[in-house]
Design an enzyme around this catalytic site. Structure first.
Site, short mmCIF file in Angstrom:
data_model
loop_
_atom_site.label_atom_id
_atom_site.label_comp_id
_atom_site.label_asym_id
_atom_site.label_seq_id
_atom_site.Cartn_x
_atom_site.Cartn_y
_atom_site.Cartn_z
N THR A 1 8.63 -11.05 -8.22
CA THR A 1 7.36 -11.88 -7.65
C THR A 1 7.92 -13.24 -7.23
O THR A 1 8.29 -13.64 -8.42
CB THR A 1 6.36 -11.69 -8.37
OG1 THR A 1 5.33 -12.69 -7.87
CG2 THR A 1 6.38 -11.92 -9.81
N ILE A 2 8.00 -13.85 -6.08
CA ILE A 2 8.43 -15.09 -5.93
C ILE A 2 7.52 -16.12 -6.66
O ILE A 2 7.95 -17.31 -6.98
CB ILE A 2 8.45 -15.35 -4.42
CG1 ILE A 2 9.54 -16.27 -4.17
CG2 ILE A 2 7.07 -15.47 -3.85
CD1 ILE A 2 10.05 -16.49 -2.55
N ASP A 3 6.25 -15.80 -6.94
CA ASP A 3 5.40 -16.63 -7.33
C ASP A 3 5.58 -16.78 -9.05
O ASP A 3 4.61 -17.79 -9.68
CB ASP A 3 3.83 -16.28 -7.17
CG ASP A 3 3.36 -16.52 -5.98
OD1 ASP A 3 4.22 -16.95 -4.96
OD2 ASP A 3 2.39 -15.82 -5.53
N GLY B 1 1.38 -5.60 -8.87
CA GLY B 1 0.86 -4.62 -8.12
C GLY B 1 1.87 -3.46 -8.14
O GLY B 1 1.31 -2.25 -8.26
N THR B 2 2.94 -3.33 -7.74
CA THR B 2 3.91 -2.58 -7.60
C THR B 2 4.23 -1.82 -9.13
O THR B 2 4.34 -0.48 -9.15
CB THR B 2 5.13 -2.81 -7.03
OG1 THR B 2 4.98 -3.47 -5.75
CG2 THR B 2 6.49 -1.97 -7.18
N GLY C 1 0.91 -1.28 -0.05
CA GLY C 1 -0.09 0.05 -0.04
C GLY C 1 0.73 1.14 0.08
O GLY C 1 2.10 1.30 -0.34
N MET D 1 4.21 -21.31 -1.36
CA MET D 1 3.60 -19.85 -2.19
C MET D 1 3.01 -20.16 -3.27
O MET D 1 3.52 -21.23 -4.14
CB MET D 1 4.80 -19.09 -2.06
CG MET D 1 5.27 -18.39 -0.83
SD MET D 1 7.08 -17.81 -0.91
CE MET D 1 7.85 -19.39 -1.07
N TYR E 1 7.23 -18.41 4.86
CA TYR E 1 8.12 -17.32 5.04
C TYR E 1 9.77 -17.47 5.25
O TYR E 1 10.45 -16.71 5.38
CB TYR E 1 7.46 -16.68 6.43
CG TYR E 1 6.25 -15.91 6.17
CD1 TYR E 1 6.11 -14.43 5.58
CD2 TYR E 1 5.29 -16.71 6.56
CE1 TYR E 1 4.87 -14.11 5.40
CE2 TYR E 1 3.78 -16.18 6.51
CZ TYR E 1 3.82 -14.63 5.80
OH TYR E 1 2.52 -14.31 5.50
N ILE F 1 11.23 -19.55 3.25
CA ILE F 1 11.60 -19.27 1.79
C ILE F 1 12.03 -18.02 1.44
O ILE F 1 12.81 -17.57 0.66
CB ILE F 1 10.69 -19.88 0.79
CG1 ILE F 1 10.73 -21.45 1.15
CG2 ILE F 1 10.92 -19.87 -0.75
CD1 ILE F 1 9.80 -22.50 0.47
#
Length: 508
Positions: A241-243, A214-215, A188, A286, A396, A398
């Site tokens: 993004t780790i995903d 999002g960023t 945010g 994740m 968390y 990872i």
């Protein structure tokens, strides 16, 4: 060089889009820049400062006199170089979509002494954040002679509510050995006017924004406001993004490290499962909307019997359901390992939570705990069968590790190419590899959708063959999957690039 028509010299190339950012059009909404050529060639170009600021001066690139690069043959990228989005074509295929190739240019649009750069990290943690910060700072200092670089403390809101952090090669020298981010991060805090006011008041003219989808959406809005005001400021995104759910690029940094670290949890689950009668090891990884980490960790491990991801619906009871498969596996092998992505099976848990986090992400139920209880309940009450289930959640752990060797190299290339692009006057773009070649990609292509596992693709079929699990797909699921649009050229979705292994709404 006056207004760059982004310097395609060959004949037959035309800038056809009315969306080219014209000089003097500061109040107009920016549109996509398209360059076309012969045989169906299309370049989705990125904005340039000279599109809306006339008569910008150019300077020789300092790298031409840099001793480290003096031996490099043709170090500068040719102005005509582009990277194809798809590399497997048929003999009658059109030229297809291309992106501007990343790298150093012969001319730059900033004098090193005039550059005042800032770096900000936003969103969740990811292996490699500190490496990217380090290499941006060292690239600016060591390649271009820039000496004024600062970090924004605490994500987007740090632009207007927190102190800045001076960054020098000495300050960042060893940070790549640590997890997290030395700049701090948050979700945010995106208030466009306050952020751009801060950039303008401080005299910043290069902004490097590290974060997920999002960023990057927030970065696109910042760029548009800067362009509207006519500021000579380059805005560059580095996708994190780790995903691995950012489209177009081959992979996002931190993904390799996450897959590697996930092996520890899977190995522990396998040890637990094989040590007890009817042992089940359950690992939650994740993957809110994209199951790449679970899929690749499963393929790498070979100890996993079942992998559940958000893209592939599954059901628990009945013929062909998960419970039936677990019972079969336990009777056959005496143990079982299950990997589940955090976003899988959310529709089964209960009605989705209504609330969201500061990034706009829908809050998820803990599907790992839920499915653990469901499995225990089913086999103890209905099957009267004793099982020993161990649940491991390394999420968390990872996220917090330092990046591995592969990601460190990758982060270096991302950071250096981001610096090259900004110095060359490009703006409003994200940098990343497309078919193993780094390119500058317009923000709109990065934020238009998420990259997801395609369950009708051969990579998912390879996983099913590895685990021997059922697909859990009903006819309606297959029809729906086949109707989805063709996946982008990505390592995990396009079988032509398998060998190249590898925040939802604007942050308001």
């Amino acid at each position: 060089m006056g207004s760059l028509d982004h310097s395609f010299k060959k004949t037959g190339l035309n800038i056809i889009s009315s969306g080219c950012l014209k000089e003097g059009s500061r109040g107009e909404a920016p549109k996509q820049k398209i360059v076309t050529g012969e045989a169906g060639y299309v370049l989705e170009d990125v904005p340039h400062l000279s599109d809306y600021i006339p008569n910008l001066p150019t300077y020789p690139n300092p790298l031409q006199d840099h001793p480290s690069y003096s031996v490099v043959k043709q170090y500068f990228v040719d102005v005509d170089d582009a990277v194809a989005q798809k590399v497997v074509v048929h003999k009658n295929s059109p030229g297809g979509t291309h992106f501007r190739r990343a790298g150093a240019r012969q001319k730059v649009y900033f004098e090193p002494d005039d550059v005042y750069a800032c770096i900000v990290t936003c969103g969740g943690l990811c292996p490699g954040l500190n490496t990217v910060i380090r290499e941006i700072v060292c690239g600016l200092y060591n390649m271009y002679g820039v000496t004024r670089v600062m970090g924004i403390d605490g994500g987007y809101r740090g632009f207007y509510s927190k102190n800045t952090i001076p960054l020098t090669p000495k300050v960042v020298n060893n940070i790549h050995k640590r997890g997290g981010t030395i700049l701090g991060t948050s979700r945010g805090g995106h208030v466009t006017k306050k952020i751009v006011d801060s950039i303008q008041d401080r005299g910043i003219n290069q902004v490097y924004i590290i974060g997920g989808d999002g960023t990057q959406r927030g970065a696109a809005v910042i760029f548009e406001e800067i362009r509207r005001r006519g500021l000579n400021v380059a805005v560059v995104g580095i996708p994190k993004t780790i995903d691995n759910d950012i489209p177009v690029i081959d992979r996002s940094f931190g993904f390799d490290s996450a897959v590697e670290e996930a092996q520890r949890a899977i190995s522990a689950a396998h040890v637990e499962a094989t040590s007890f009668e009817n042992g089940i090891g359950l690992v939650k990884l994740m993957g809110r909307d994209s199951g790449f980490i679970a899929m690749y960790a499963t393929l790498a491990s070979r100890d996993v019997d079942c992998c559940l991801i958000p893209e592939s619906p599954f059901y628990l009871e009945g013929r062909g359901g998960l419970f039936e498969y677990i019972e079969h596996r336990l009777k056959e092998n005496g143990h079982m390992v299950i990997v589940i992505a955090e976003g899988a099976g959310q529709e089964l848990v209960s009605e989705s939570l209504k609330s969201t986090d500061a990034s706009g992400n829908k809050l998820l139920h803990d599907v790992g705990l839920w499915i653990s209880e469901k499995i225990k309940e089913h086999f103890s009450k209905q099957k009267k069968m004793v099982i020993n289930l161990k649940y491991i959640d390394p999420t968390y752990m990872i996220r917090a590790i330092a990046s591995n060797a592969s990601d460190n190299v990758y982060c270096t290339l991302l950071a250096q190419n981001a610096v090259h692009g900004a110095m060359a006057g490009y703006t409003g773009f994200t940098v990343g590899p497309v078919n193993s070649r780094h390119a500058y990609i317009p923000f709109n292509r990065i934020i238009e959708k998420q990259n997801k596992v395609v369950i009708t693709d051969r990579m998912w079929a390879r996983l099913l063959a590895s685990t021997n699990q059922p697909s859990f797909l009903r006819t309606r699921d297959i029809i729906k999957a086949n109707k989805e649009e063709e996946p982008p050229t990505q390592l995990a979705n396009d079988s032509t690039t398998d060998d190249n292994l590898m925040e939802k709404q604007i942050l308001r």
